[in-house]
Scaffold this motif. Sequence first.
Motif, PDB file in Angstrom:
ATOM      1  N   LEU A   1      41.610  66.150  97.337  1.00 13.10           N
ATOM      2  CA  LEU A   1      42.864  65.475  96.990  1.00 13.10           C
ATOM      3  C   LEU A   1      43.783  65.225  98.157  1.00 13.10           C
ATOM      4  O   LEU A   1      43.908  65.843  99.260  1.00 13.10           O
ATOM      5  N   LEU A   2      44.154  63.901  98.048  1.00 11.36           N
ATOM      6  CA  LEU A   2      45.093  63.262  98.925  1.00 11.36           C
ATOM      7  C   LEU A   2      46.532  63.744  98.876  1.00 11.36           C
ATOM      8  O   LEU A   2      47.032  63.258  97.579  1.00 11.36           O
ATOM      9  N   THR A   3      47.176  64.339  99.702  1.00 12.11           N
ATOM     10  CA  THR A   3      48.672  64.910  99.397  1.00 12.11           C
ATOM     11  C   THR A   3      49.641  64.086 100.480  1.00 12.11           C
ATOM     12  O   THR A   3      48.887  63.537 101.527  1.00 12.11           O
ATOM     13  N   ALA A   4      50.790  64.110 100.372  1.00 11.82           N
ATOM     14  CA  ALA A   4      51.787  63.677 101.343  1.00 11.82           C
ATOM     15  C   ALA A   4      53.117  64.620 101.505  1.00 11.82           C
ATOM     16  O   ALA A   4      53.457  65.302 100.202  1.00 11.82           O
ATOM     17  N   GLU A   5      53.482  64.740 102.546  1.00  5.40           N
ATOM     18  CA  GLU A   5      54.921  65.708 102.622  1.00  5.40           C
ATOM     19  C   GLU A   5      55.786  64.388 102.861  1.00  5.40           C
ATOM     20  O   GLU A   5      55.951  63.660 103.490  1.00  5.40           O
ATOM     21  N   LEU A   6      56.947  64.408 101.589  1.00  3.95           N
ATOM     22  CA  LEU A   6      57.801  63.645 101.719  1.00  3.95           C
ATOM     23  C   LEU A   6      59.342  64.300 101.661  1.00  3.95           C
ATOM     24  O   LEU A   6      59.613  65.299 101.107  1.00  3.95           O
TER      25      LEU A   6
ATOM     26  N   ASP B   1      49.189  81.960  97.703  1.00  8.58           N
ATOM     27  CA  ASP B   1      49.627  82.903  99.175  1.00  8.58           C
ATOM     28  C   ASP B   1      49.003  82.452 100.075  1.00  8.58           C
ATOM     29  O   ASP B   1      49.296  82.328 101.482  1.00  8.58           O
ATOM     30  N   THR B   2      47.314  82.037 100.037  1.00 10.55           N
ATOM     31  CA  THR B   2      46.486  81.958 100.942  1.00 10.55           C
ATOM     32  C   THR B   2      46.302  80.280 101.312  1.00 10.55           C
ATOM     33  O   THR B   2      45.749  79.784 101.840  1.00 10.55           O
ATOM     34  N   ASN B   3      47.622  79.637 100.567  1.00  7.33           N
ATOM     35  CA  ASN B   3      47.745  78.142 101.029  1.00  7.33           C
ATOM     36  C   ASN B   3      46.479  77.195 100.126  1.00  7.33           C
ATOM     37  O   ASN B   3      46.369  75.995 100.726  1.00  7.33           O
ATOM     38  N   GLU B   4      45.910  77.864  99.337  1.00  8.62           N
ATOM     39  CA  GLU B   4      44.926  76.905  98.587  1.00  8.62           C
ATOM     40  C   GLU B   4      45.583  76.074  97.509  1.00  8.62           C
ATOM     41  O   GLU B   4      46.456  76.723  96.985  1.00  8.62           O
ATOM     42  N   ILE B   5      45.311  74.958  97.243  1.00  2.00           N
ATOM     43  CA  ILE B   5      45.753  74.286  96.018  1.00  2.00           C
ATOM     44  C   ILE B   5      45.350  74.755  94.814  1.00  2.00           C
ATOM     45  O   ILE B   5      44.308  75.042  94.623  1.00  2.00           O
ATOM     46  N   ILE B   6      46.416  75.098  93.970  1.00  6.01           N
ATOM     47  CA  ILE B   6      46.121  75.708  92.568  1.00  6.01           C
ATOM     48  C   ILE B   6      46.295  74.714  91.399  1.00  6.01           C
ATOM     49  O   ILE B   6      45.929  74.805  90.308  1.00  6.01           O
ATOM     50  N   GLU B   7      47.368  73.892  91.517  1.00  6.95           N
ATOM     51  CA  GLU B   7      47.720  73.095  90.489  1.00  6.95           C
ATOM     52  C   GLU B   7      48.550  71.815  90.733  1.00  6.95           C
ATOM     53  O   GLU B   7      49.240  72.085  91.913  1.00  6.95           O
ATOM     54  N   ILE B   8      48.632  70.870  89.887  1.00 10.43           N
ATOM     55  CA  ILE B   8      49.622  69.753  90.338  1.00 10.43           C
ATOM     56  C   ILE B   8      50.590  69.739  88.994  1.00 10.43           C
ATOM     57  O   ILE B   8      50.199  70.028  87.845  1.00 10.43           O
ATOM     58  N   VAL B   9      52.055  69.900  89.353  1.00  6.81           N
ATOM     59  CA  VAL B   9      53.023  69.728  88.243  1.00  6.81           C
ATOM     60  C   VAL B   9      53.652  68.444  88.184  1.00  6.81           C
ATOM     61  O   VAL B   9      54.350  68.032  89.377  1.00  6.81           O
ATOM     62  N   GLU B  10      53.846  67.697  87.156  1.00  8.26           N
ATOM     63  CA  GLU B  10      54.506  66.523  87.185  1.00  8.26           C
ATOM     64  C   GLU B  10      55.973  66.808  87.203  1.00  8.26           C
ATOM     65  O   GLU B  10      56.372  67.773  86.691  1.00  8.26           O
TER      66      GLU B  10
ATOM     67  N   LEU C   1      45.465  63.322  84.331  1.00  9.04           N
ATOM     68  CA  LEU C   1      44.446  63.743  85.047  1.00  9.04           C
ATOM     69  C   LEU C   1      44.602  64.857  86.147  1.00  9.04           C
ATOM     70  O   LEU C   1      43.535  65.378  86.524  1.00  9.04           O
ATOM     71  N   THR C   2      45.767  64.917  86.620  1.00  5.58           N
ATOM     72  CA  THR C   2      46.270  66.068  87.672  1.00  5.58           C
ATOM     73  C   THR C   2      45.838  67.405  86.970  1.00  5.58           C
ATOM     74  O   THR C   2      45.791  68.314  87.640  1.00  5.58           O
ATOM     75  N   ASP C   3      45.819  67.352  85.675  1.00  4.73           N
ATOM     76  CA  ASP C   3      45.527  68.991  85.041  1.00  4.73           C
ATOM     77  C   ASP C   3      44.063  69.412  85.219  1.00  4.73           C
ATOM     78  O   ASP C   3      43.809  70.381  85.307  1.00  4.73           O
ATOM     79  N   ILE C   4      43.313  68.397  85.784  1.00  4.55           N
ATOM     80  CA  ILE C   4      41.971  68.860  86.118  1.00  4.55           C
ATOM     81  C   ILE C   4      41.862  69.991  87.436  1.00  4.55           C
ATOM     82  O   ILE C   4      40.999  70.466  87.747  1.00  4.55           O
ATOM     83  N   ILE C   5      42.961  69.765  88.136  1.00  3.97           N
ATOM     84  CA  ILE C   5      43.051  70.719  89.280  1.00  3.97           C
ATOM     85  C   ILE C   5      42.931  72.073  88.875  1.00  3.97           C
ATOM     86  O   ILE C   5      42.007  72.799  89.422  1.00  3.97           O
ATOM     87  N   SER C   6      43.822  72.515  87.881  1.00  5.39           N
ATOM     88  CA  SER C   6      44.009  73.969  87.736  1.00  5.39           C
ATOM     89  C   SER C   6      42.663  74.166  86.937  1.00  5.39           C
ATOM     90  O   SER C   6      42.292  75.280  87.024  1.00  5.39           O
ATOM     91  N   ILE C   7      42.201  73.365  86.003  1.00  4.27           N
ATOM     92  CA  ILE C   7      40.983  73.729  85.502  1.00  4.27           C
ATOM     93  C   ILE C   7      39.890  73.929  86.404  1.00  4.27           C
ATOM     94  O   ILE C   7      39.017  74.737  86.146  1.00  4.27           O
ATOM     95  N   ALA C   8      39.648  73.054  87.366  1.00  6.50           N
ATOM     96  CA  ALA C   8      38.655  73.147  88.332  1.00  6.50           C
ATOM     97  C   ALA C   8      38.971  74.611  89.100  1.00  6.50           C
ATOM     98  O   ALA C   8      37.606  75.278  89.413  1.00  6.50           O
ATOM     99  N   VAL C   9      40.083  74.899  89.512  1.00  4.13           N
ATOM    100  CA  VAL C   9      40.332  75.979  90.245  1.00  4.13           C
ATOM    101  C   VAL C   9      39.949  77.205  89.407  1.00  4.13           C
ATOM    102  O   VAL C   9      39.269  78.125  90.003  1.00  4.13           O
TER     103      VAL C   9
END
Length: 455
Positions: free
Chosen positions: A125-130, A143-152, A196-204
């Motif tokens: 996943l490509l992310t950005a800090e804004l 807590d261990t800095n792993e991506i778990i979800e995207i919230v709109e 589409l962003t919900d696939i992240i938590s599903i995959a996790v």
Amino acid sequence: MALTTVILAAGQGKRMNSDLPKVLQPLGGRSILSHVLATASALGSQSINIVYGHGGDLVRKEFESSTVDWTFQAEQLGTGHALKQALPNISKDHQILILFGDVPLITEGSLKKLLKVAIKGGIALLTAELSNPEGYGRVLRNDTNEIIEIVEEKDATSDQKQIKEINTGLMVVPAEAIHGWIKKLSANNQQGEFYLTDIISIAVAEGVPVLGEIIENAEEIIGINDRVQLAQAERILQRRQAQEVMIQGATLADPGRFDLRGSLKVGRDVFIDIGAVFLGDVELGNRVCIGPNAIISDSILGDDCIVREHCVIEGVKAGTECKIGPYARLRPGTEFDKQVKVGNFVEVKASTVGVGSKMNHLSYLGDTHIGENTNIGAGTITCNYDGALKHQTVIGNKVFVGSGAMLVAPLEIADGATIGAGSTITKNIPEKTLAVARSPQSIVKGWKRPSKSSR
Ligand code: UD1
Ligand code: CA
């Protein structure tokens, strides 16, 4: 692994308030989507699939000549739903790179980095800090800095809205597994869409690794949703292009006031003043100097040409050391040999001009062929149009055309001929002769001017 790129481009772009589909809005002189497509093509994926919908025919027509696959999404039910429409056309052993039709400034380099991060079976996943993440989906990490979800944004709590790491929307997913994940999407959210962003938590939840790549330059991932963002993207693109031109060898008086809507090749030691606009394909030779507010499209100017302020130059080929303007208008089909001079308020169309010939003031030359070292006086007009047809004017070498001449085409003026000022020339002129065609002057002696007091 083999790669398919899917570009999601079906959205209407309501916030543009436009009749034109969002992805066809112009950025740097060509559609937003064409930028994404060019970057996708450069990556060398096996196939590119564009999901289109809103303004469908217009979008397909724009890219008629490209070898892409098209997937029609009749109703825009969300990014997850959009990707689902494309899946039947994608081999299950491929990786899928997902790009957005409205994120046009992404570079090949950043996508290559993302592809490097992608591992077999996992999501990258490509992310950005804004500093201002407003409007984007937020990336949640554990807590261990792993991506778990995207919230709109619209579904985020006020705490989640504080998160500065955002989802760029661009990701790499395994084609095989995505089928199952997409089936699990629901539209139970604020926008009633299949995200589409919900696939992240599903995959996790399935124990699939989701690896994030934070983009170095956040400018690349701005999404264009309205005309304010379109203008921001335009400036970013122009700044990039200005840098390329400077690196090639041009000095820009102000890179912030440089506009290129097409391609520009420059030689060494070129100078470009403020407000110049380049359109189509333009080439400038070594040491060419472009004055302020010149507009140049589809033209090639040879070494040492000088274009002064406020010229409009379109479809022109000029040899070396030509001097053009200020305020000249050169139209398509115009070809100058070297050392041609065209001054202020001169219009030239579909004409050729030989070495060292000059037309310095207030003239119109259309469908004209001029030899070498000929001088065209101020106010000369080629009358090339008889109301039905256009006719040619051929002017030889070392001709001197006096000021204010009307040259009624078709016409041939041979080498060394001289034309008296104010003449209306309707017949061919032989070599080294003088042609005068104006009524003789008369003098009235003792002429009294009318005056108000004598009435
Ligand atoms: C999306 C992401 C958000 C991310 C942002 C980045 C989702 C749910 N949200 O939000 O997390 O921060 O992009 O720019 O994915 N599209 C379709 N069909 C549809 C809906 C959209 O093809 O049914 C296309 C659009 O044309 C667009 C892209 O998908 O090119 C993104 O859609 P958009 O509605 O702009 O999503 P955002 O709200 O910006
Ligand atoms: Ca968007």
